[in-house]
Design a protein around this motif. Structure first.
Motif, PDB file in Angstrom:
ATOM      1  N   UNK A 367       0.820  -1.256  -0.113  1.00 46.70           N
ATOM      2  CA  UNK A 367      -0.123   0.089   0.027  1.00 46.70           C
ATOM      3  C   UNK A 367       0.929   1.321   0.011  1.00 46.70           C
ATOM      4  N   UNK A 368       1.940   1.320   0.889  1.00 42.55           N
ATOM      5  CA  UNK A 368       2.700   2.680   0.721  1.00 42.55           C
ATOM      6  C   UNK A 368       3.221   2.743  -0.515  1.00 42.55           C
ATOM      7  N   UNK A 369       3.703   1.750  -1.365  1.00 39.63           N
ATOM      8  CA  UNK A 369       4.145   1.919  -2.662  1.00 39.63           C
ATOM      9  C   UNK A 369       3.325   2.487  -3.721  1.00 39.63           C
ATOM     10  N   UNK A 370       2.138   1.643  -3.788  1.00 35.72           N
ATOM     11  CA  UNK A 370       0.862   1.871  -4.468  1.00 35.72           C
ATOM     12  C   UNK A 370       0.530   3.357  -4.380  1.00 35.72           C
ATOM     13  N   UNK A 371       0.448   3.845  -3.010  1.00 34.91           N
ATOM     14  CA  UNK A 371       0.052   5.287  -2.844  1.00 34.91           C
ATOM     15  C   UNK A 371       0.818   6.372  -3.392  1.00 34.91           C
ATOM     16  N   UNK A 372       2.304   5.902  -3.059  1.00 34.60           N
ATOM     17  CA  UNK A 372       3.455   6.864  -3.475  1.00 34.60           C
ATOM     18  C   UNK A 372       3.347   7.104  -5.028  1.00 34.60           C
ATOM     19  N   UNK A 373       3.141   5.804  -5.850  1.00 36.07           N
ATOM     20  CA  UNK A 373       3.210   5.938  -7.341  1.00 36.07           C
ATOM     21  C   UNK A 373       1.835   6.891  -7.587  1.00 36.07           C
ATOM     22  N   UNK A 374       0.798   6.730  -7.084  1.00 35.86           N
ATOM     23  CA  UNK A 374      -0.366   7.316  -7.582  1.00 35.86           C
ATOM     24  C   UNK A 374      -0.220   8.915  -7.040  1.00 35.86           C
ATOM     25  N   UNK A 375       0.354   9.304  -5.864  1.00 31.60           N
ATOM     26  CA  UNK A 375       0.556  10.656  -5.477  1.00 31.60           C
ATOM     27  C   UNK A 375       1.520  11.387  -6.383  1.00 31.60           C
ATOM     28  N   UNK A 376       2.423  10.553  -7.007  1.00 35.52           N
ATOM     29  CA  UNK A 376       3.489  11.323  -7.776  1.00 35.52           C
ATOM     30  C   UNK A 376       2.850  11.384  -9.507  1.00 35.52           C
ATOM     31  N   UNK A 377       2.333  10.240  -9.772  1.00 36.50           N
ATOM     32  CA  UNK A 377       2.303   9.877 -11.468  1.00 36.50           C
ATOM     33  C   UNK A 377       0.924  10.684 -11.727  1.00 36.50           C
ATOM     34  N   UNK A 378      -0.097  10.879 -10.757  1.00 40.22           N
ATOM     35  CA  UNK A 378      -1.245  11.447 -11.457  1.00 40.22           C
ATOM     36  C   UNK A 378      -1.478  13.131 -11.543  1.00 40.22           C
ATOM     37  N   UNK A 379      -0.496  13.950 -10.371  1.00 42.86           N
ATOM     38  CA  UNK A 379      -0.629  15.194 -10.665  1.00 42.86           C
ATOM     39  C   UNK A 379       0.573  15.476 -11.814  1.00 42.86           C
ATOM     40  N   UNK A 380       1.718  14.668 -11.935  1.00 40.33           N
ATOM     41  CA  UNK A 380       2.414  14.833 -12.839  1.00 40.33           C
ATOM     42  C   UNK A 380       1.909  14.718 -14.384  1.00 40.33           C
ATOM     43  N   UNK A 381       1.272  14.008 -14.360  1.00 38.79           N
ATOM     44  CA  UNK A 381       0.569  13.806 -15.899  1.00 38.79           C
ATOM     45  C   UNK A 381      -0.480  14.808 -16.207  1.00 38.79           C
ATOM     46  N   UNK A 382      -1.164  15.235 -15.256  1.00 41.90           N
ATOM     47  CA  UNK A 382      -2.079  16.356 -15.515  1.00 41.90           C
ATOM     48  C   UNK A 382      -1.303  17.720 -15.637  1.00 41.90           C
ATOM     49  N   UNK A 383      -0.283  17.872 -15.121  1.00 40.56           N
ATOM     50  CA  UNK A 383       0.549  18.892 -15.076  1.00 40.56           C
ATOM     51  C   UNK A 383       1.321  19.037 -16.362  1.00 40.56           C
ATOM     52  N   UNK A 385       0.237  17.366 -19.262  1.00 37.27           N
ATOM     53  CA  UNK A 385      -0.628  17.488 -20.210  1.00 37.27           C
ATOM     54  C   UNK A 385      -1.862  18.010 -19.743  1.00 37.27           C
ATOM     55  N   UNK A 386      -1.833  19.319 -19.656  1.00 41.07           N
ATOM     56  CA  UNK A 386      -3.153  20.101 -19.023  1.00 41.07           C
ATOM     57  C   UNK A 386      -4.285  20.173 -19.796  1.00 41.07           C
ATOM     58  N   UNK A 387      -4.303  20.007 -21.072  1.00 42.19           N
ATOM     59  CA  UNK A 387      -5.568  19.733 -21.694  1.00 42.19           C
ATOM     60  C   UNK A 387      -6.008  18.138 -22.109  1.00 42.19           C
ATOM     61  N   UNK A 388      -5.722  17.407 -21.053  1.00 43.99           N
ATOM     62  CA  UNK A 388      -6.022  16.080 -21.064  1.00 43.99           C
ATOM     63  C   UNK A 388      -7.374  15.692 -21.383  1.00 43.99           C
ATOM     64  N   UNK A 389      -8.040  15.110 -22.225  1.00 43.76           N
ATOM     65  CA  UNK A 389      -9.149  14.746 -22.096  1.00 43.76           C
ATOM     66  C   UNK A 389      -9.600  13.188 -22.756  1.00 43.76           C
TER      67      UNK A 389
END
Length: 412
Positions: A367-383, A385-389
């Motif tokens: 769980x700590x690894x999964x949460x860390x990955x999600x907390x890093x990659x989700x904001x990074x992806x949207x930052x 690619x700001x017009x993602x749809x």
């Protein structure tokens, strides 16, 4: 009622076709009906009692009258259980010492040896590597203006990180994914003989590969989890070869399979919500709330089963030793008594913890690894690619009781 669901609240009997697209494509709607009419029920097709209430699921996950195995206290003959089939022999061997399938004292010994590598303070040291990998992957497709996110991004990050952590060559990533997909086919409802044979074949190949890596680490240890498991003792005991193989396989499978699904599920929920991404990811605290809310609303693994280790009564259901029950984690996350407006994505919730990683001694070690990955990659992806749809409506895989997408086509 509809063509895939019939509820008889008076007898608490439910007829539910888990392979019907109307169910697996959006199981949350069915869970809402069950909460309203029959939160504890006997699922006719599965031949078991199921629990969906948050308090019941949370308590049963911790209740030592229930366990993940039963044959440590009773024989197959006593319980009236059939002998395991020959065509899943390799799979059963790989599962024999799995952290997910055993109870104390064996579970305590195995978990103690690997737990140190997965505690938050150790896992957080991987932040820079995760961010670098995510950036490198986005660099590959950013200029194209479109991507299928699972194959180009979500599949790669968790398997690469868990392979690095354990000490498996990153080049094995695609093969590990193939083995893992076959392997977890054994947990699908209404699996076929072909699914079982594929899982057994991949279990054999997976075990043979892990055995070869163990042999290398015995002679030349490295600074990785596998070397640690091989050369560290617990109360004078070392892990056996079969324990090492089972533990490595379960860590590789559990360390990426669910996170792959959850990256896709989370991106879909965020895009469909229409909420401003700049608000969702304005700081680390808001990002964490977004991650937890997507885990609550769209968990990647829906069910964990338990054996009754003694006669017990729960919620008016009388169980005898050797009965199997199922706890629907994803439905517990939608209990309206715990989470008001449970089907609505509300990142600012403060209603308590979700149960997507389980609870008790079998709480997900990754769980700590999964949460860390999600907390890093989700904001990074949207930052990045700001017009993602969404390029098209995503289709959910027919792999219940897992929950993930067939593909996630995006444009920007």
């Amino acid at each position: 009622m509809n063509e895939f669901l019939r509820i008889d609240a008076s007898t608490r009997r439910v007829w539910l076709d888990a392979r019907h697209p109307g169910f697996y494509s959006n199981p949350n709607l069915t869970y809402a009906q069950l909460h309203a009419q029959c939160p504890t029920f006997f699922w006719e097709q599965q031949g078991q009692w199921f629990f969906t209430g948050y308090d019941h699921v949370n308590a049963l996950l911790r209740d030592r009258r229930f366990g993940r195995q039963i044959l440590h206290i009773a024989s197959r003959e006593e319980l009236g259980l059939a002998e395991p089939p020959e065509h899943t022999r390799n799979f059963d061997l790989a599962e024999r010492h799995s952290l997910l399938e055993i109870e104390p004292p064996e579970h305590t010994r195995l978990r103690t040896l690997v737990n140190r590598a997965f505690v938050s303070r150790h896992v957080e040291k991987m932040s820079g590597e995760i961010e670098q990998l995510a950036n490198d992957l986005i660099d590959r497709f950013e200029s194209a203006g479109r991507v299928e996110l699972l194959s180009a991004f979500a599949d790669i990050i968790p398997v690469t990180m868990i392979a690095r952590m354990i000490g498996i060559q990153e080049e094995m990533g695609p093969q590990l994914l193939r083995w893992s997909h076959d392997y977890v086919g054994m947990y699908m409802f209404k699996r076929s003989r072909a699914d079982e044979e594929a899982a057994d074949r991949s279990a054999r190949e997976f075990a043979d590969y892990v055995r070869s890596v163990i042999a290398e680490r015995r002679s030349v240890p490295k600074d990785d989890l596998l070397s640690h498991m091989i050369h560290t003792e617990h109360k004078g005991q070392f892990l056996t070869e079969e324990e090492l193989i089972s533990t490595t396989i379960v860590l590789l499978n559990a360390g990426h399979e669910a996170t792959v699904h959850q990256i896709g599920n989370s991106v879909r929920i965020i895009l469909e919500s229409g909420l401003p991404v700049s608000d969702l990811f304005r700081d680390s605290a808001s990002t964490e709330r977004v991650v937890e809310e997507t885990l609550r609303l769209c968990a990647p693994v829906h069910i964990f089963q338990r054996w009754a280790l003694e006669e017990v009564e729960v919620e008016g259901v009388s169980l005898k030793r050797g009965d199997k029950v199922s706890l629907i984690l994803a439905a517990a996350n939608l209990d309206p008594a715990k989470f008001p407006d449970p089907l609505i994505f509300k990142p600012d919730r403060n209603d308590g913890a979700n149960l997507s990683f389980g609870a008790g001694i079998h709480f997900c070690i990754g769980a700590p690894l999964a949460r860390l990955e999600l907390n890093i990659v989700l904001p990074l992806l949207f930052r990045r690619l700001p017009n993602l749809k969404l390029a098209q409506t995503p289709q959910v895989k027919d792999v219940y009781h897992f929950h993930g997408l067939e593909a996630l086509h995006l444009t920007w």
